[in-house]
Write an enzyme that holds these catalytic residues in place. Structure first.
Site, PDB file in Angstrom:
ATOM      1  N   ALA A 165       2.894  49.390  33.352  1.00  0.00           N
ATOM      2  CA  ALA A 165       3.121  50.035  31.896  1.00  0.00           C
ATOM      3  C   ALA A 165       3.886  51.550  32.128  1.00  0.00           C
ATOM      4  O   ALA A 165       4.544  51.705  31.517  1.00  0.00           O
ATOM      5  CB  ALA A 165       1.938  49.890  31.036  1.00  0.00           C
ATOM      6  N   ASP A 166       3.160  52.155  32.966  1.00  0.00           N
ATOM      7  CA  ASP A 166       3.598  53.548  33.413  1.00  0.00           C
ATOM      8  C   ASP A 166       5.098  53.611  33.716  1.00  0.00           C
ATOM      9  O   ASP A 166       5.957  54.313  33.396  1.00  0.00           O
ATOM     10  CB  ASP A 166       2.783  54.103  34.000  1.00  0.00           C
ATOM     11  N   SER A 167       5.283  52.604  34.717  1.00  0.00           N
ATOM     12  CA  SER A 167       6.431  52.677  35.512  1.00  0.00           C
ATOM     13  C   SER A 167       7.636  52.226  34.490  1.00  0.00           C
ATOM     14  O   SER A 167       8.798  52.539  34.315  1.00  0.00           O
ATOM     15  CB  SER A 167       6.665  51.865  36.781  1.00  0.00           C
ATOM     16  N   MET A 226       4.516  52.688  25.535  1.00  0.00           N
ATOM     17  CA  MET A 226       3.800  51.821  26.618  1.00  0.00           C
ATOM     18  C   MET A 226       3.512  50.528  26.190  1.00  0.00           C
ATOM     19  O   MET A 226       4.040  49.465  26.841  1.00  0.00           O
ATOM     20  CB  MET A 226       2.923  52.515  27.433  1.00  0.00           C
ATOM     21  N   ASP A 254      -1.998  53.233  31.401  1.00  0.00           N
ATOM     22  CA  ASP A 254      -1.400  51.878  31.780  1.00  0.00           C
ATOM     23  C   ASP A 254      -2.204  50.566  31.397  1.00  0.00           C
ATOM     24  O   ASP A 254      -1.773  49.687  30.636  1.00  0.00           O
ATOM     25  CB  ASP A 254      -1.074  52.025  33.365  1.00  0.00           C
TER      26      ASP A 254
END
Length: 334
Positions: free
Chosen positions: A100-102, A132, A72
């Site tokens: 970024a992950d989500s 990402m 992330d």
């Protein structure tokens, strides 16, 4: 299902046997991992022309950085997000959420809906490549300003107050902090709410470019007004009545008890078989045809091995137990 080893011929064949029964395959392995095992998109589509492969990685499956690992924070840094976050006099800062992950996961989910629609119309699956870094870079809105300025405007961290639009910034409230955002349309509303019609005609603050240039004189006056109220609710109610965009800077824990999030069903407790009930954010998608929130129970590792293999491949309990005993599949009770 949880594979303990897909590097054995037996484990790899089991995966390939499952592919014709799959609508969607989601993966976030490093560069070349699937290709090495013959599980890349070209190999999967040879087994099932309708399969959709969703790949999520730090830098995507193409480009000179495709083989680099990342998480992330790496995507936040590489996209320019960290450069734009924090105080201009201090180093760049990461956003406190796993944005970024989500966001990459949500972009993958959104793309998957269109891929499924495409398959319904054409009968063909496809490969969705989500990076990402791309997702974070896509959030940037400063490039147009840089380009239109002929390069004279260089985007950087704005800190507490926006350098080009005023009053847009972070202010103290009687209890904590808030963000106040008044664009041209809201500026007359603010001077009315403040009881300061003189600000609406003062050449130092009109038009908007002058407000930005002279915000060192304007911001303290707005700050004093906000602190003249006895409590936050009084400030927020006056701003609501005058259509002035404002919001308190909530601690995430404070949001748990906020009436709006409760009304939106954005605070949930879900059962976990290991740790018990867990507090999580709610489901942000609100579907009129499916108004009820889905049940969420995180499965144990390998919990559905027997169920999946029995339904899709006809394996009985002894066959599944044998796969687990040989280390092809993993299963745990906790």
């Amino acid at each position: 299902m949880l594979f303990r080893s897909w590097d054995t011929p037996e484990g790899l064949q089991l995966i390939k046997d499952l592919v014709p029964h799959c609508d969607v395959v989601v993966e976030n392995f490093g560069h070349g991992v699937l290709e090495k095992r013959g599980l890349d998109y070209d190999s999967l589509v040879a087994l099932n022309p309708r399969v959709i492969l969703v790949s999520v990685s730090a830098f995507g499956r193409t480009g000179p950085w495709a083989d680099r690992p990342g998480f992330d924070g790496i995507a936040q840094a590489f996209s320019g997000m960290m450069h734009m976050t924090g105080d201009p006099e201090r180093p760049p800062s990461a956003v406190g959420f796993v944005i970024a992950d989500s966001s990459a996961a949500v972009h993958g989910f959104a793309a998957l809906g269109y891929a499924l629609l495409h398959r319904e119309r054409t009968g063909k699956g496809q490969h969705i490549d989500i990076a990402m870094a791309d997702v974070m870079f896509h959030l940037s809105e400063v490039l147009a300003r840089y380009d239109l300025s002929g390069g004279t405007y260089r985007p950087t961290r704005m800190g507490q107050h926006h350098p080009l639009v005023c009053p847009v910034g972070i202010y103290r409230l009687p209890e904590g902090w808030c963000i106040l955002m008044c664009l041209d349309r809201q500026w007359p509303y603010l001077v009315t709410a403040m009881g300061r019609p003189d600000l609406g005609t003062d050449p130092r603050f009109n038009p908007s470019a002058e407000r930005a240039a002279n915000q060192a004189e304007l911001v303290p006056q707005i700050q004093d007004w906000l602190l003249s109220f006895p409590d936050n609710d009084s400030v927020l109610e006056v701003c609501r009545a005058h259509r002035i965009p404002i919001a308190p800077c909530l601690d995430p824990v404070d949001a748990v008890d906020h009436p709006h999030y409760i009304a939106r069903e954005m605070v949930r407790r879900v059962p976990d078989p290991v740790v018990g009930d867990v507090l999580i954010p709610g489901y942000p998608f609100k579907f009129s045809a499916q108004p009820d929130l889905p049940d969420l129970v995180a499965p144990l590792l390998g919990e559905h091995n027997a169920e999946v293999l029995a339904e899709l491949l006809g394996h009985d309990a002894d066959a599944v137990a044998g796969l687990e005993a040989r280390g092809v599949l993993h299963h745990t009770d906790r």
